[in-house]
Design an enzyme around this catalytic site. Structure first.
Site, PDB file in Angstrom:
ATOM      1  N   TRP A 156       0.823  -1.221   0.000  1.00  0.00           N
ATOM      2  CA  TRP A 156       0.000   0.000   0.000  1.00  0.00           C
ATOM      3  C   TRP A 156       0.857   1.272   0.000  1.00  0.00           C
ATOM      4  O   TRP A 156       0.337   2.347  -0.251  1.00  0.00           O
ATOM      5  CB  TRP A 156      -0.916   0.036   1.226  1.00  0.00           C
ATOM      6  CG  TRP A 156      -0.203  -0.218   2.522  1.00  0.00           C
ATOM      7  CD1 TRP A 156      -0.138  -1.399   3.201  1.00  0.00           C
ATOM      8  CD2 TRP A 156       0.593   0.713   3.271  1.00  0.00           C
ATOM      9  NE1 TRP A 156       0.639  -1.256   4.324  1.00  0.00           N
ATOM     10  CE2 TRP A 156       1.106   0.020   4.389  1.00  0.00           C
ATOM     11  CE3 TRP A 156       0.936   2.056   3.110  1.00  0.00           C
ATOM     12  CZ2 TRP A 156       1.923   0.631   5.341  1.00  0.00           C
ATOM     13  CZ3 TRP A 156       1.751   2.663   4.052  1.00  0.00           C
ATOM     14  CH2 TRP A 156       2.242   1.956   5.160  1.00  0.00           C
ATOM     15  N   LYS A 180      -2.465  -8.068  -7.785  1.00  0.00           N
ATOM     16  CA  LYS A 180      -3.315  -7.986  -6.606  1.00  0.00           C
ATOM     17  C   LYS A 180      -2.738  -6.914  -5.678  1.00  0.00           C
ATOM     18  O   LYS A 180      -1.797  -7.174  -4.937  1.00  0.00           O
ATOM     19  CB  LYS A 180      -3.366  -9.345  -5.882  1.00  0.00           C
ATOM     20  CG  LYS A 180      -4.597  -9.567  -4.985  1.00  0.00           C
ATOM     21  CD  LYS A 180      -4.646  -8.673  -3.761  1.00  0.00           C
ATOM     22  CE  LYS A 180      -3.518  -8.926  -2.795  1.00  0.00           C
ATOM     23  NZ  LYS A 180      -3.643  -8.041  -1.576  1.00  0.00           N
ATOM     24  N   ALA A 182      -2.700  -4.062  -2.507  1.00  0.00           N
ATOM     25  CA  ALA A 182      -3.114  -4.110  -1.112  1.00  0.00           C
ATOM     26  C   ALA A 182      -4.561  -3.630  -0.988  1.00  0.00           C
ATOM     27  O   ALA A 182      -5.004  -2.765  -1.745  1.00  0.00           O
ATOM     28  CB  ALA A 182      -2.197  -3.235  -0.266  1.00  0.00           C
ATOM     29  N   GLY A 234       6.653  -6.332  -0.351  1.00  0.00           N
ATOM     30  CA  GLY A 234       5.934  -6.234   0.907  1.00  0.00           C
ATOM     31  C   GLY A 234       6.846  -6.594   2.060  1.00  0.00           C
ATOM     32  O   GLY A 234       8.072  -6.532   1.951  1.00  0.00           O
ATOM     33  N   CYS A 290      10.275   1.603   2.289  1.00  0.00           N
ATOM     34  CA  CYS A 290      11.177   0.490   2.582  1.00  0.00           C
ATOM     35  C   CYS A 290      12.632   0.927   2.683  1.00  0.00           C
ATOM     36  O   CYS A 290      13.423   0.308   3.381  1.00  0.00           O
ATOM     37  CB  CYS A 290      11.051  -0.566   1.499  1.00  0.00           C
ATOM     38  SG  CYS A 290      11.457   0.073  -0.125  1.00  0.00           S
TER      39      CYS A 290
END
Ligand SMILES: NC(=O)c1ccc[n+]([C@@H]2O[C@H](COP(=O)([O-])OP(=O)(O)OC[C@H]3O[C@@H](n4cnc5c(N)ncnc54)[C@H](O)[C@@H]3O)[C@@H](O)[C@H]2O)c1
Ligand SMILES: O=C[C@H](O)CS(=O)(=O)O
Length: 482
Positions: A156, A180, A182, A234, A290
């Site tokens: 996200w 796909k 978040a 992620g 990140c």
């Protein structure tokens, strides 16, 4: 907030070139993290719906792989042009659902689009080899071919760029893909589907499925033998689960995972530049990035100068609604994220850390965490071991190069690292000694499409962007002619 171009705001999944609901007709709400207001309800896919998307990708890929690199390049270039043309609208959708300040969101759109532009060009450079035969009557050639059907599961925090950083090379390589996103940020992904359709991406080549049923969808994506590649961005914890889940079908996987970046200021550093770099590398997306600096190590001789200048700079950061002019720090993604950051600060203070600035949520809005500076921090605190993922700067003092490199490497992560120093021998020694996939030297901003982005150790494997990024979506075939 009204969007000028509502054709970009979709609430159905994009599968096989159609905008569809899940077969159960269920939906889930997408909310604005600043005030928890409902933006829109979107389709809530299940495993059965997911299987249909995979079949659509399989069918489309059979034709897509036959196109020429030039044909794929032209479509990707058109998609890039449309993203740039609509960058303000895409940015507003992104800020609405993710919270980052609008200028940052528009910056992400431009950054995300740059991957599509880059791989529109790289599509034409998937060269093979002609290798001198090992016998007089043998001729050896290698070629590169698309890996097949790809699935991508994305986070996200960068809901546009983390998708285009995968879809760009996948389509350039001749693969079809199911993305796909978040559950917090599906709208940015669906908007990319609108523009892909306008760009002429064939039906089924690019599919976007939305769901609140994260594990169920993940299971469907990883168990399918049609899927030959999973690209994940992620957390490390989820990445480990997905690597295991892909083992049964021996899928090719790319993992862009968590980080714990050190930010080191050596005694010969330009302190003003270091403060500037600290702000740049720490406060992007309110620290929910990140590659954000996570642990700050400052040499004793410049500690007082750096910390006093940093405190002035941080205290000037404007916190608020990402849609408002001048706001630099938006909300954290949800209450759980706020609690996590508060708990990590509490752990530090309970173990002796001092709060030099912030240390609490905004009095105006509980989703806004105030930019925070902690001093007197020690290695036994969670700020040393955990990915903070919030606007908190813990500052450690050090005396020697050896001790700071040891502390910097004292983590299971290995994504990004930063340091400021000017002695060229120190720079080379430290840059080579740091166990990270990416190192910023006298800069706090390293993310660009032209360079290989990726980590080592438990920050994952595989590279995104650069001339290497397309290899993640290709297989090399060796042909021996007798
Ligand atoms: N290395 C990179 O390039 C990079 C970039 C952005 C974010 N990140 C990392 O991502 C994390 C933050 O993002 P996040 O909170 O969305 O991470 P997350 O791992 O919780 O979720 C990422 C994606 O995985 C899905 N997911 C979660 N659990 C799953 C499961 N059991 N099975 C299948 N799918 C599952 C989520 O729905 C989401 O789409 C941080 O650790 C950050 O460092 C890394
Ligand atoms: O969260 C980390 C992403 O990779 C963002 S960026 O690539 O560093 O901009």
């Amino acid at each position: 907030m009204k969007l000028d171009n509502t054709t970009l705001l979709k609430n159905k999944c994009y599968v096989d070139g159609e905008w569809v609901s899940g077969h159960e007709g269920k939906t889930f709400d997408v909310t604005n993290p600043y005030d928890q207001s409902k933006i829109i309800a979107v389709a809530d896919f299940d495993a059965q719906d997911t299987d249909k998307a995979i079949l659509a990708a399989e069918k489309a890929q059979k034709e897509w792989k036959k196109t020429t690199a030039g044909e794929r390049s032209k479509i990707l270039r058109k998609w890039f042009d449309l993203m740039i043309e609509h960058k303000e609208e895409l940015g507003k959708i992104l800020t609405l659902e993710q919270g980052k300040p609008l200028p940052e969101a528009i910056g992400e759109i431009v950054y995300g689009a740059s991957f599509v532009e880059w791989f529109a060009e790289e599509a034409k450079r998937t060269y093979g080899d002609v290798i001198p035969g090992h016998q007089a009557d043998k001729r050896i050639v290698t070629i590169k071919q698309p890996v097949g059907v790809v699935v991508a599961i994305t986070p996200w925090n960068f809901p546009n760029a983390m998708i285009t950083r995968k879809v760009g090379p996948a389509l350039a390589a001749g693969c079809a893909i199911v993305v796909k996103p978040a559950k917090y940020t599906p709208l940015s992904a669906l908007a990319l589907g609108v523009l892909a359709e306008q760009a002429g991406v064939p039906k089924g080549v690019f599919n976007v499925i939305t769901s609140s049923r994260t594990s169920e969808i993940g299971k469907a994506l990883t168990e399918s033998s049609i899927v030959r590649k999973l690209s994940f961005t992620g957390s490390t914890a989820v990445g480990k689960q997905l690597i295991k889940a892909c083992a049964d079908t021996v899928k090719k996987v790319s993992m862009e995972l968590g980080g714990n970046a050190p930010f080191i200021v050596f005694e010969d550093a330009d302190v003003d530049k270091a403060v500037e770099g600290a702000i740049a590398s720490k406060y992007r997306n309110a620290g929910q990035t990140c590659v954000c600096s996570n642990r700050f190590f400052v040499h004793a001789r410049v500690y007082d100068e750096f910390t006093s200048k940093l405190k002035i700079a941080v205290s000037q950061l404007k916190v608020g609604n990402g849609m408002d002019e001048g706001v630099q720090i938006g909300p954290l993604i949800d209450q759980e994220a706020v609690n996590f950051v508060q708990n990590i600060v509490n752990d530090a203070t309970e173990k002796g850390a001092l709060i030099d600035l912030g240390g609490e949520v905004s009095k105006e809005n509980k989703q806004l965490y105030m930019p925070t500076i902690l001093s007197n921090v020690q290695k036994n605190m969670d700020v040393y071991t955990e990915e903070i993922f919030g606007p908190v700067i813990p500052i450690f003092r050090f005396e020697t190069e050896e001790e700071v490199v040891e502390m910097a490497n004292d983590t299971q992560y290995g994504l990004a690292a930063y340091f400021y120093g000017r002695d060229y021998q120190l720079v080379w020694r430290v840059a080579e000694a740091l166990e990270y996939g990416m190192v910023g030297i006298n800069t706090g901003m390293i993310s660009t499409t032209v360079a290989p982005f990726g980590g080592i150790k438990e920050s994952g494997f595989g590279k995104e962007g650069s001339k290497y990024g397309i290899d993640e979506y290709l297989e090399m075939k060796y042909m021996c002619f007798g």
